[in-house]
Design an enzyme around this catalytic site. Structure first.
Site: not given
Ligand SMILES: *Cc1c(COP(=O)(O)O)cnc(C)c1O
Length: 416
Positions: A129, A226-227, A375
């Site tokens: 990510f 939040y997921k 997805r």
């Molecule tokens: C959703 C996600 C994030 C989100 O990061 P935030 O700083 O909380 O917005 C980070 N890393 C991964 C792997 C994710 O899937």
């Protein structure tokens, strides 16, 4: 499975079926995006009202003590801990994954440097990510000590990429696009054999798949609420540091909430003993309070039961898509092997963006990720087998009628 009734029969036998009632699901929506933003637990609305009217309104500033506001990051951390194989007082709920990673990577690099100053490489995956990679890049620039980010393109390359120059490996357990899941025990062992530290991102794992951080001997972890944990939009993330690393742990965002005695108002920073030193400043109490409503639902089941249903849902989805939409250019990018699959199924389609918008317009909410990926996330707390059946039927119709070609489906919003 040839009939919707067969899916309905699976729902009747589902040991988790009663839990769906605890979620405020929109009518006429099949929600397959709990991997991006979970559905509100019904308890959240009443909790938010109570926090605002009773705790904030009546209690006012007294609520930092009387309503336990100040203790929330640690108390919720302890409630979350069993879901990820963490012990008591090893987790705090706070900030975002991005800012927590900055704190963690800083602390981990410091420890790695004390142990062996020639290690100057951070290993991660190009498919990670992006924010994880951005934070590593920003920290490397900030430190200006010759650190390097080494990215692999295939998990199989980790074994050679992690070597005697590696300070740490920052690995996301379940890939956000493909749903590929690493063998956390095996990868942690590989990292440790090379003498490096293992930092895990559990964004798509916490509440989605069984995780045993202490069991595999990981070094650090972050994740979000939040997921799959259904904490609400932008609800605070979490950090895990095992007992053995906590007091050797020094992070640069040394704000007053991480101080041993914040209300001494001392001019000098002295870190709290233990996990508390990960905190920085005042927390978003209303948002954080709602995290508990999501966690409370998990107390009524266990990750092994959730995992069984999650795999059954994604197996069924994959099978139905391949059987019923087989003549369309859909390619599965999620591993078929259970040991390598998180709680989602992703398919590539050349016009993936438009197809997803057409699905959403018909109430089947998944999401789109560049490039070309449709997805679909499966959240066994509230997703039914008939939802899977119905979603595939809508997908088949959208593809067969080419409804996705309507010009409005090519318009792009700020968030996809
Ligand atoms: C959703 C996600 C994030 C989100 O990061 P935030 O700083 O909380 O917005 C980070 N890393 C991964 C792997 C994710 O899937």
């Amino acid at each position: 499975m040839n009939h919707r009734d067969d899916a309905a029969a699976l729902d009747r036998d589902d040991p988790l079926r009663a839990l769906r009632d605890q979620f405020a699901l929109g009518r006429d929506v099949i929600y397959l995006d709990g991997n991006s933003l979970g559905v509100p637990p019904k308890a959240a609305a009443a909790r938010a009202a109570a926090v605002i009217a009773d705790e904030w309104g009546d209690g006012l500033i007294r609520s930092w003590n009387t309503a336990g506001w100040f203790a929330l990051p640690k108390r919720l951390g302890n409630k979350l801990a069993p879901l990820i194989g963490a012990g008591a007082d090893e987790v705090v709920v706070t900030d975002t994954i991005s800012s927590n990673l900055f704190k963690l990577l800083s602390a981990a690099l410091r420890l790695a440097n004390e142990r062996d100053p020639k290690r100057r490489v951070i290993v991660s995956e190009r498919s990670n990510f992006p924010t994880d990679l951005y934070i590593a890049q920003g920290l490397i620039e900030q430190l200006d000590r010759g650190y390097e980010l080494r990215l692999v393109d295939d998990p199989a390359e980790l074994a050679t990429a992690i070597d005697e120059n590696t300070a740490l490996a920052m690995i996301t357990h379940v890939n956000y696009r493909t749903g590929y899941m690493h063998d956390m025990a095996a990868v942690t062992q590989l990292i440790h054999r090379a003498g490096a530290l293992a930092v895990w991102d559990l964004a798509h794992s916490a509440g989605a798949v069984p995780v045993d951080l202490n069991g595999v001997g990981a070094d650090y972890a972050v994740g979000c609420t939040y997921k799959y944990l259904n904490g609400g939009p932008g609800s605070p993330a979490f950090v895990w540091v095992p007992k053995r690393h906590q007091n050797a742990f020094s992070q640069p965002l040394s704000g007053w909430w991480g101080h041993k005695k914040p209300f001494e108002m001392s001019p000098s920073y002295r870190p709290d003993d233990g996990i508390g030193r990960f905190l920085c400043g005042t927390q978003p109490v209303i948002s954080m309070a709602l995290v508990e409503c999501g966690l409370d639902v998990f107390l009524q089941t266990d990750m092994a039961t959730l995992r069984r249903k999650s795999l059954a849902l994604s197996d069924l989805f994959i099978k139905l898509v391949e059987e019923r939409c087989g003549k369309f250019p859909l390619t599965l990018v999620t591993p078929r092997e259970h040991g390598q699959r998180g709680s989602q199924a992703s398919f590539e389609h050349p016009d993936g963006y438009e197809v997803m918008q057409a699905l959403i317009a018909r109430g089947v909410i998944g999401d789109y990720r560049e490039p070309r990926v449709l997805r679909f996330g499966f959240t066994p707390l509230y997703t039914r087998y008939v939802d899977v059946w119905d979603a595939v039927e809508v997908l088949r119709d959208v593809l067969e009628t080419e409804a996705w070609r309507a010009p409005e489906f090519a318009e792009r919003g700020a968030v996809t």
